[in-house]
Every structure is written in structure tokens, then in C-alpha cells.
Design an enzyme around this catalytic site. Structure first.
Site, PDB file in Angstrom:
ATOM      1  N   THR A  92      49.645  23.150  28.134  1.00 19.79           N
ATOM      2  CA  THR A  92      49.309  24.519  27.744  1.00 19.79           C
ATOM      3  C   THR A  92      50.398  25.005  26.800  1.00 19.79           C
ATOM      4  O   THR A  92      51.565  25.070  27.170  1.00 19.79           O
ATOM      5  CB  THR A  92      49.221  25.434  28.972  1.00 19.79           C
ATOM      6  OG1 THR A  92      48.180  24.959  29.822  1.00 19.79           O
ATOM      7  CG2 THR A  92      48.914  26.862  28.550  1.00 19.79           C
ATOM      8  N   LYS A 110      42.505  28.462  27.100  1.00 24.28           N
ATOM      9  CA  LYS A 110      43.416  28.392  28.250  1.00 24.28           C
ATOM     10  C   LYS A 110      44.138  29.724  28.457  1.00 24.28           C
ATOM     11  O   LYS A 110      44.426  30.113  29.592  1.00 24.28           O
ATOM     12  CB  LYS A 110      44.429  27.271  28.051  1.00 24.28           C
ATOM     13  CG  LYS A 110      45.395  27.072  29.229  1.00 24.28           C
ATOM     14  CD  LYS A 110      44.670  26.735  30.527  1.00 24.28           C
ATOM     15  CE  LYS A 110      45.634  26.668  31.718  1.00 24.28           C
ATOM     16  NZ  LYS A 110      46.525  25.512  31.696  1.00 24.28           N
ATOM     17  N   LYS A 152      55.669  31.065  31.287  1.00 25.02           N
ATOM     18  CA  LYS A 152      55.571  30.614  29.892  1.00 25.02           C
ATOM     19  C   LYS A 152      54.178  30.881  29.336  1.00 25.02           C
ATOM     20  O   LYS A 152      54.028  31.405  28.223  1.00 25.02           O
ATOM     21  CB  LYS A 152      55.904  29.122  29.825  1.00 25.02           C
ATOM     22  CG  LYS A 152      55.663  28.463  28.475  1.00 25.02           C
ATOM     23  CD  LYS A 152      54.330  27.699  28.417  1.00 25.02           C
ATOM     24  CE  LYS A 152      54.292  26.529  29.383  1.00 25.02           C
ATOM     25  NZ  LYS A 152      53.029  25.748  29.253  1.00 25.02           N
TER      26      LYS A 152
END
Length: 293
Positions: A102, A177, A245
Site C-alpha cells: 500500500t 486501497k 502510514k
């Protein structure tokens, strides 16, 4: 180039909580497997089963027909792909590169453009489903890039996931995502607050969970992570630090598009508190610890 069992050499970089299981599926699926990881110790069991170790990412690319990466942060992705001794420097024209980390949609688009200049197709294909989905080969896979290349790579994707969807051009997988992580962020707050509330109300949280998980409140996090919370299991299926993150990337993208993602902002704030407690290497269900018992 469609992968063929026994002929196509697949390189895999990043043998962490999820990558290790994913690489194992590729090898058991009948493909010759080359592996690289910063810590060789994490690859030892795979080497005994027939995988071949490569000493660096450049040599992995040189000897592979397809390379799959599952690393940690966008900075890692950039180094692995665009570094002087990275994948694009080592890959032959026609080699297919698939990043399942990701990462940033913008970075994914830049890597795809750099690959196109070399005749090396690059797909961004982040996943959802956590450690369990990786172990069981049931991940959701969201793919951006060239659709023909995506179709060619389906034999590999089908070993890793059950819900594999082409989303559009380069970066589209990463944008999808981000939508996934935005939905999870607020949901995780709800899961933890519901469990904390049930305890404070003097209810049996196990019974509460059995009632609400099958109704309108049902979600993957409620069914899979709430039982871990109640069992006191905070081991990472997905690290707090990686979720932070992801949320930061999503917040930056939302801001760039002029969108106020209020739920995401609150979740980011809450997970910052979790990290401040020194819990960044626990699973995302560690958010519950903010509420205590």
C-alpha cells in the site's frame, strides 16, 4: 506474457507478515520462486522448500520474468523500484513488476511511467484481508495499470486472492486501497467503542459480539478483529505503524482533492495516540487499549 507453471520465474521481495504467506502460495502454485528480503532469516524455511535466494533486488530482477513486491513504506517502494540498483535498473524488457505494497498513488503512476520507458509493465496491486487473508489466499486485490497485463497476470493473482478487480490506469489500485482504508479507519473506532461500551454497561462482550456481528453493524473488522481483542490478542495482522502510514497518504490525497475526510482525521488522531504509547508494532486492534477495561 502469461505466467506458465514450471517455466515462468517469479521473484518475490518482502517476506513480512503477509508477504511470506503470499510468496508461499506462488511457490506451491508450481512456479519457480526467487526471493529477497532484508533479513534472510525470514526466508530460510522457503529456501528449504525450493525457493532460491538472491542477494539484492537488482539480481532478483535480472533473473525473474515477474517480480512481486510487498514492502513497508512509500520510501521503500521508491528505493526498490527507482533506486540505482533497483528493480527497473535490473529488469529486462518484458519483465512484469507488480507492487502489492500500500503506497502513494502518485508514486505508483511515476513508477509505471518509468517502467513504460524501459518496456517493463508495472502494476500497482495493493491488497486487503490482513494476515488471515494472506495465509488463506483470499485477499482482495485492487489493481491499477494496463488492463491487458492485468489479465495476463490473473494466474498469479488467483493464487493470492478471491476478489481481484481491475480498477483503471496506473495509481488506480492505490486510490482504491485508500478508499478501503478510509472505510476501515472509522469502523475500527466503532468496533473498539462498541466493545468498551458493552463492558462498561455490564454486558458479556462475547454475547454482544454474537448479536451485533450478524446484523447491520457487521463488518470484517468486527468479525475478525473484535474476537482477537476479547482474547487479549494484539499481535499484528496489520501493523499500527503501517495503518498510520496509509491514513496519512489518504489524508494527503483527500486534501489534494479538496475533500474534508472528518472520520479519517479522527482515526488518524486516535492511532497517533496508540503509537505514542509505544504500540506501533502491534496490530490495528490495539486501538482498543485507548479505552481500557
Amino acid at each position: 506474457m502469461k505466467p506458465e507453471k514450471g517455466k515462468t520465474v517469479v521473484g518475490f521481495a518482502g517476506l513480512g507478515v503477509m508477504g511470506h504467506s503470499m510468496a508461499g502460495h506462488i511457490m506451491r502454485g508450481g512456479y519457480d520462486l526467487l526471493v529477497y528480503n532484508r533479513s534472510k532469516a525470514k526466508a530460510l524455511d522457503m529456501l528449504t522448500q525450493g525457493a532460491v535466494w538472491k542477494d539484492d533486488i537488482h539480481s532478483l530482477a535480472e533473473k525473474s520474468d515477474v517480480v512481486i513486491t510487498m514492502v513497508g513504506f512509500p520510501a521503500d517502494v521508491e528505493e526498490v523500484y527507482l533506486g540505482e540498483r533497483g528493480l527497473l535498473a535490473g529488469a529486462r524488457p518484458g519483465t512484469v513488476l507488480i507492487d502489492m505494497t500500500t503506497s502513494s498513488p502518485d508514486l505508483a503512476a511515476r513508477i509505471a511511467a518509468a517502467g513504460a520507458e524501459k518496456g517493463v509493465p508495472v502494476l500497482d496491486a495493493p491488497v486487503s484481508g490482513g494476515d488471515r487473508g494472506a495465509r488463506e489466499g483470499t485477499l482482495s486485490i485492487m489493481v491499477g495499470g494496463d488492463e491487458t497485463v492485468f489479465n495476463d497476470m490473473m494466474p498469479l493473482f488467483s493464487l493470492l486472492g478471491k476478489n481481484v478487480v481491475f480498477q483503471g490506469g496506473p495509481g488506480s489500485g492505490q486510490h482504491t486501497k485508500m478508499a478501503n482504508q478510509i472505510a476501515i479507519a472509522s469502523n475500527m473506532m466503532g468496533v473498539c467503542e462498541a466493545l468498551a461500551y458493552s463492558k462498561k454497561a455490564g454486558l458479556d462482550p462475547e454475547k454482544v459480539l454474537s448479536s451485533i456481528s450478524g446484523g447491520a453493524a457487521g463488518s470484517w473488522s468486527l468479525s475478525n478483529l473484535a474476537p482477537r481483542i476479547l482474547a487479549g490478542d494484539f499481535a499484528p495482522g496489520f501493523f499500527v505503524k503501517h495503518f498510520i502510514k496509509d491514513m496519512k497518504i489518504a489524508l494527503d490525497e483527500a486534501e489534494r482533492m479538496g475533500m474534508d475526510a472528518a472520520g479519517l482525521k479522527k482515526a488518524f488522531e486516535q492511532y497517533g495516540k496508540v503509537a505514542a504509547l509505544g504500540l506501533e508494532n502491534e496490530g490495528t486492534q490495539a486501538l482498543y487499549k485507548l479505552y481500557g477495561d
